[in-house]
Design an enzyme around this catalytic site. Structure first.
Site, PDB file in Angstrom:
ATOM      1  N   SER A   1       0.949  -1.081   0.055  1.00 17.25           N
ATOM      2  CA  SER A   1       0.043  -0.183  -0.029  1.00 17.25           C
ATOM      3  C   SER A   1       0.505   1.616   0.081  1.00 17.25           C
ATOM      4  O   SER A   1       2.041   1.815   0.092  1.00 17.25           O
ATOM      5  CB  SER A   1      -0.950   0.031   1.049  1.00 17.25           C
ATOM      6  OG  SER A   1       0.138   0.300   2.904  1.00 17.25           O
ATOM      7  N   LYS A   2       0.312   2.558   0.043  1.00 19.18           N
ATOM      8  CA  LYS A   2       1.048   3.288  -0.262  1.00 19.18           C
ATOM      9  C   LYS A   2       1.886   3.775   1.247  1.00 19.18           C
ATOM     10  O   LYS A   2       3.254   4.120   0.981  1.00 19.18           O
ATOM     11  CB  LYS A   2      -0.315   4.849   0.015  1.00 19.18           C
ATOM     12  CG  LYS A   2      -0.945   5.208  -1.113  1.00 19.18           C
ATOM     13  CD  LYS A   2      -0.508   6.737  -2.147  1.00 19.18           C
ATOM     14  CE  LYS A   2      -0.668   6.553  -3.085  1.00 19.18           C
ATOM     15  NZ  LYS A   2      -2.612   6.933  -3.711  1.00 19.18           N
TER      16      LYS A   2
END
Ligand code: GLU
Length: 462
Positions: free
Chosen positions: A239-240
């Site tokens: 994820s980010k």
């Protein structure tokens, strides 16, 4: 000829997972003397932006991954899709479905109540009657209602789906005439002559539908390679927060294209235990058949390690050019060679290297308190003054070794250990107790600046 492609939807910036499949596709095309094509999947007008398409092209330019030929924009191919939809209608392989939204909802609710798979029930598949008024038809493809659909996957092996479990007569054109995702992907891959589709395995569930389209249109089905996802250290989808940001953020962070591409090629692919790959080696050695079957793990330490490897081994001229992006413009006056040679071993990223370099070039304006307590003792003033006198008396001071000799002379004359001069001098030159070799620092900043920094430190700390 081997033709691969990268087909991003420009809904955001190019992310690391996308770049990895692009790299795999690029390498395989290059290895085979084939073509690597770029197709921008910009049919979803609400979610796509031209800016994002430009950002993808810019990221490719930064990385030096050139695509062959013109970029294909799906948004400009409506006529082509319309033609093939019409062909399927004419051949009786697709049909207009007049089911209203309410009817669809009702069907779905009934299926859910009966614990059945929600799917279109084919009620207009063989419809010969008069269409109901006021309903804009969608166009559905006649998909097989039973039997196996085999995805021959070069990574995962043959994957057999049962048509009755996964398919219905899915929509290929919406009521407004716009074609749907799986339809255009299959049409484009076929018309662009794509022979091998390398993409993330999050697309695996689309592949049977695309195969239905290929077969209906009589197109040759390409080879598929569905690449397992990249996971974070906890084994979850990247994820980010894990660093899976826009590819261009890696440039901002100070990673070189060579390091990033080397990092990515090893995410899901290996060649023995080799870790360092030049672009030439990647092209020579890459084969999609060697893509790992399981997810790969994103590891920032590995990226940093590769990054420092590439920085250490980069010619200074090239380094100096790259450092300009990080606000560091070096002139010959800055003794680039000595400066970068003495610092490039210490930096993980170009950004860090730029910062270290700026630190060396700037006269300290403050001194680290702890360092002063530890390293600037009562005798520091006398030692530094002795050293300064030697610098003043010397005619020619250029090389690090010239300064080193003077430090040696002080050590001998005053019968002190090297640390006795090293620590206060380091505080004087850099304001703290860490940093590159002092002789290199003095050689870079020169005689006058060295004397200034010594005088400043004595005034501030004694
Ligand atoms: N446009 C799709 C995406 O960005 C990729 C489609 C494909 O590779 O087939 O996820």
């Amino acid at each position: 000829m081997v033709v691969t492609r990268f087909a991003p939807s420009p809904t955001g910036y190019l992310h690391i997972g996308g770049l990895r499949t692009a790299l795999f596709s690029y390498l395989w095309a290059k290895k085979n003397g084939g073509k690597f094509l770029l197709r921008i999947e910009d049919t979803d007008k609400a979610r796509n932006s031209e800016e994002a398409a430009i950002a993808i092209v810019n990221a490719f330019a930064w990385l030096g991954l050139a695509h062959d030929g013109e970029i294909t924009y799906q948004s400009k191919r409506d006529d082509i899709y319309a033609k093939y939809i019409q062909q399927l209608l004419d051949e009786g392989k697709a049909y207009r479905c007049y089911m209203s939204r309410d009817e669809l909802t009702e069907l779905r609710e009934t299926q859910m109540a009966n614990k059945e798979r929600t799917m279109y029930d084919g009620r207009y598949r063989d419809f010969g009657g008069t269409p109901p008024e006021g309903v804009e038809a969608v166009i559905r493809i006649k998909a097989p209602t039973s039997g196996p659909i085999v995805v021959k996957d070069g990574v995962k092996g043959d994957i057999t789906f049962q048509a009755e479990d996964i398919l219905d007569d899915f929509v290929i054109a919406r009521a407004d005439g716009s074609p749907t995702y799986n339809f255009v992907v299959a049409v484009d891959d076929a018309l662009m002559g794509v022979t091998e589709v390398i993409r993330g395995d999050d697309h695996l569930s689309n592949t049977p539908k695309q195969i239905v389209v290929y077969e209906a249109l009589g197109f040759v089905i390409p080879a598929f390679y569905h690449v397992p996802m990249i996971h974070n250290a906890e084994g979850k989808k990247l994820s980010k927060r894990d660093g899976a940001t826009d590819v261009m953020a890696y440039k901002e962070m100070g990673y070189t294209p060579a390091a990033l591409l080397n990092f990515l090629v090893r995410l899901g692919w290996s060649h023995g235990d080799q870790e360092i790959f030049s672009m030439e080696e990647m092209i020579e050695l890459f084969n999609p058949k060697d893509i790992n079957k399981s997810a790969s793990i994103y590891n920032t330490q590995k990226l940093d390690w590769l990054s420092s490897h590439y920085i250490k081994n980069m010619p200074n001229k090239e380094l100096a050019e790259l450092l300009e992006f990080y606000g560091l413009v070096l002139t010959s006056h800055d003794k680039k060679e000595i400066l970068l040679d003495s610092l490039k071993e210490r930096a993980k990223t170009l950004k860090e290297l730029a910062e270290l370099t700026k630190e060396v070039l700037a006269t300290p304006t403050s001194y680290d308190e702890k360092a002063v307590v530890k390293g600037f003792k009562a005798d520091a003033t006398e030692i530094l003054n002795t050293f300064a006198a030697k610098i003043n008396a010397a005619d020619e001071l250029h090389l690090p070794s010239d300064y080193h000799q003077l430090m040696e002379a002080v050590v001998q004359e005053m019968e002190i250990g090297f640390g006795k001069i090293g620590q206060p001098l380091r505080i004087a030159l850099l304001g703290k107790l860490s940093g590159p070799g002092l002789d290199s620092v003095m050689s870079i900043i020169g005689k006058e600046e060295t004397l200034t920094r010594i005088a400043n430190a004595i005034a501030a700390n004694s």
